[in-house]
Scaffold this active site. Structure first.
Site, short mmCIF file in Angstrom:
data_model
loop_
_atom_site.label_atom_id
_atom_site.label_comp_id
_atom_site.label_asym_id
_atom_site.label_seq_id
_atom_site.Cartn_x
_atom_site.Cartn_y
_atom_site.Cartn_z
N GLY A 208 -4.82 5.79 3.13
CA GLY A 208 -3.67 4.95 2.74
C GLY A 208 -3.27 5.22 1.31
N ASN A 209 -2.49 4.34 0.73
CA ASN A 209 -2.13 4.48 -0.68
C ASN A 209 -1.95 3.10 -1.30
OD1 ASN A 209 0.79 3.68 -0.49
ND2 ASN A 209 0.82 5.46 0.89
N HIS A 210 -1.70 3.09 -2.62
CA HIS A 210 -1.70 1.81 -3.36
C HIS A 210 -0.37 1.06 -3.32
CE1 HIS A 210 -5.67 2.23 -4.88
NE2 HIS A 210 -5.43 3.38 -5.46
#
Ligand code: CTP
Length: 400
Positions: A208-210
């Site tokens: 995923g990412n932030h």
């Protein structure tokens, strides 16, 4: 729609003035600031104290209060009001409004009004149907005043017919509908993507990412406030959107692709602010991967570039807006994306300011359009950035 709107409510002498109390309650609940002017006859039907308590403002009944020595300026009241609502509007006041008679504070404020005047008549059926009343109504409409039609039903006289003041709830929805018509994006459909995507590795892990989704949600909210019919495709976030926004929750890039493709066809405005994963695991392990060896390699495959796909399908009249997050050659890379993905403009995010970016509440952006006009913005809250982006959208839609 009524939040922070200044509403000057005129109350005339009519049995329907008892409904003004409920009307004020609903206006205040909807976030409006309400000031009330009553005619002398209206005070015979309902007390100024009731309406003052509900409106949270002193009720005005005359130009001059001999006890306090206070003078009420009709001009100031007319200028203060975003809209004037006369409800109930009696046959007498309607006739005076039509002929410009100015023998009380309400009529003076009416003549001083700069903004739209709405009036909700209340009278017996024969008074309502009298040609004099109908002519007066037509005259007021020719002045740009807006009629909120009386309803059919039982009247105070015991007769049944047309003449009952519209119910307070109906007045509120009428006003809301009228105000919505004036918004720049009313009748337009908008599609917004927001948040990260999660690409499954196995049943418990993902890549995923932030991204927090805050930027996309703020854009969706602003577009909705400007009158657009908004569909928000959201990756996993903890954010809530307002009830008027249609939200489609997705997890992966593939799911976002399907939802975006399904909804793009009739979207007038599409803003792709989601941080879509560029790669996903080749295969998703059916069971949790055990830590057998010292290292683990996961083969990745490219996801579909959703924005580029939509760019290929874009028809004339559709606006397509993308985001770019660059760490070097920022403007050149963003401009290349405008062409490659067939965008109307791109919002370039800077990572060079430590307070701007993914997780926080602030962002610093540059907007670059197809004609390579560039607008550089300061570090701002994401809500303010959303407003800047939507201003550009409104300008382009007006130009279309
Ligand atoms: N985007 C998308 N689908 C993807 C990847 C990105 O729709 N699979 C969209 C994003 O929502 C954003 C824009 O493309 O509006 C730019 O994303 P960005 O990551 O900055 O650029 P990429 O085109 O993916 O290129 P690169 O990562 O090589 O800079």
């Amino acid at each position: 729609m009524l939040t922070n709107k200044n509403i000057l409510l005129g109350v005339c002498g009519s049995i329907a003035s008892y409904k003004s109390a409920h009307l004020i309650r609903l206006l205040v609940k909807a976030g409006a600031n309400v000031k009330v002017i009553m005619t002398a006859d209206a005070t015979q039907f309902i007390t100024p104290l009731t309406l003052a308590t509900l409106s949270k403002n002193p009720v005005l009944t005359a130009y001059y209060n001999p006890e306090s020595g206070e003078w009420h300026s009709h001009v100031e009241l007319g200028l203060w009001a975003d809209l004037i609502l006369i409800a109930p509007a009696s046959a007498n006041t309607i006739a005076k409004m039509a002929s410009g008679i100015c023998d009380n504070l309400l009529l003076a404020a009416y003549l001083s009004a700069k903004n739209t005047v709405y009036f909700a008549p209340a009278m017996d059926l024969d008074m309502w149907h009298h040609p004099a009343t109908q002519q007066n109504i037509a005259k007021l409409q020719s002045y740009g005043n807006i009629l909120i039609k009386p309803a059919y039903g039982e009247l105070a006289s015991g007769l049944t017919g047309e003449g009952r003041m519209a119910e307070p709830e109906d007045i509120i929805s009428f006003l809301t509908g009228e105000l919505k018509k004036k918004l720049p994006l009313t009748g337009k459909k908008a599609l917004v993507t927001a948040g990260p995507t999660y690409e499954a590795i196995d049943p418990v892990r993902f890549i995923g990412n932030h991204s927090s989704g805050k930027m996309g949600y703020a854009i969706a909210e602003r577009l909705e406030q400007l009158g657009a019919d908004v569909t928000l495709i959201s990756g996993p976030t903890s954010l809530r959107s307002s009830a008027n926004i249609k939200k489609i929750a997705v997890t992966s890039a593939d799911e976002m692709l399907i939802a975006a493709t399904d909804n793009f066809g009739d979207a007038d405005i599409t803003v792709m602010s989601a941080a879509v994963a560029d790669y996903k695991p080749d295969t998703v392990a059916p069971q949790k991967i055990k830590k057998d060896s010292g290292s683990l390699n996961i083969a990745l495959t490219k996801t579909t570039d959703i924005l580029a796909q939509l760019g290929k399908r874009k028809k004339p009249g559709q606006l397509l807006i993308g985001f770019a997050l660059e760490t070097e050659h920022e403007e050149a890379n963003a401009i290349a994306k405008i062409k490659k993905k067939n965008l109307d403009f791109i919002v370039l995010n800077s990572l060079n300011d430590k307070n701007a970016g993914f997780k926080g509440d602030y962002n610093k952006v540059t907007i670059i359009d197809r004609q390579l006009n560039k607008e550089y913005f300061e570090l701002k809250s994401k809500v303010e950035v959303a407003d800047d982006i939507c201003k550009k959208i409104v300008a382009l839609m007006a130009h279309d």
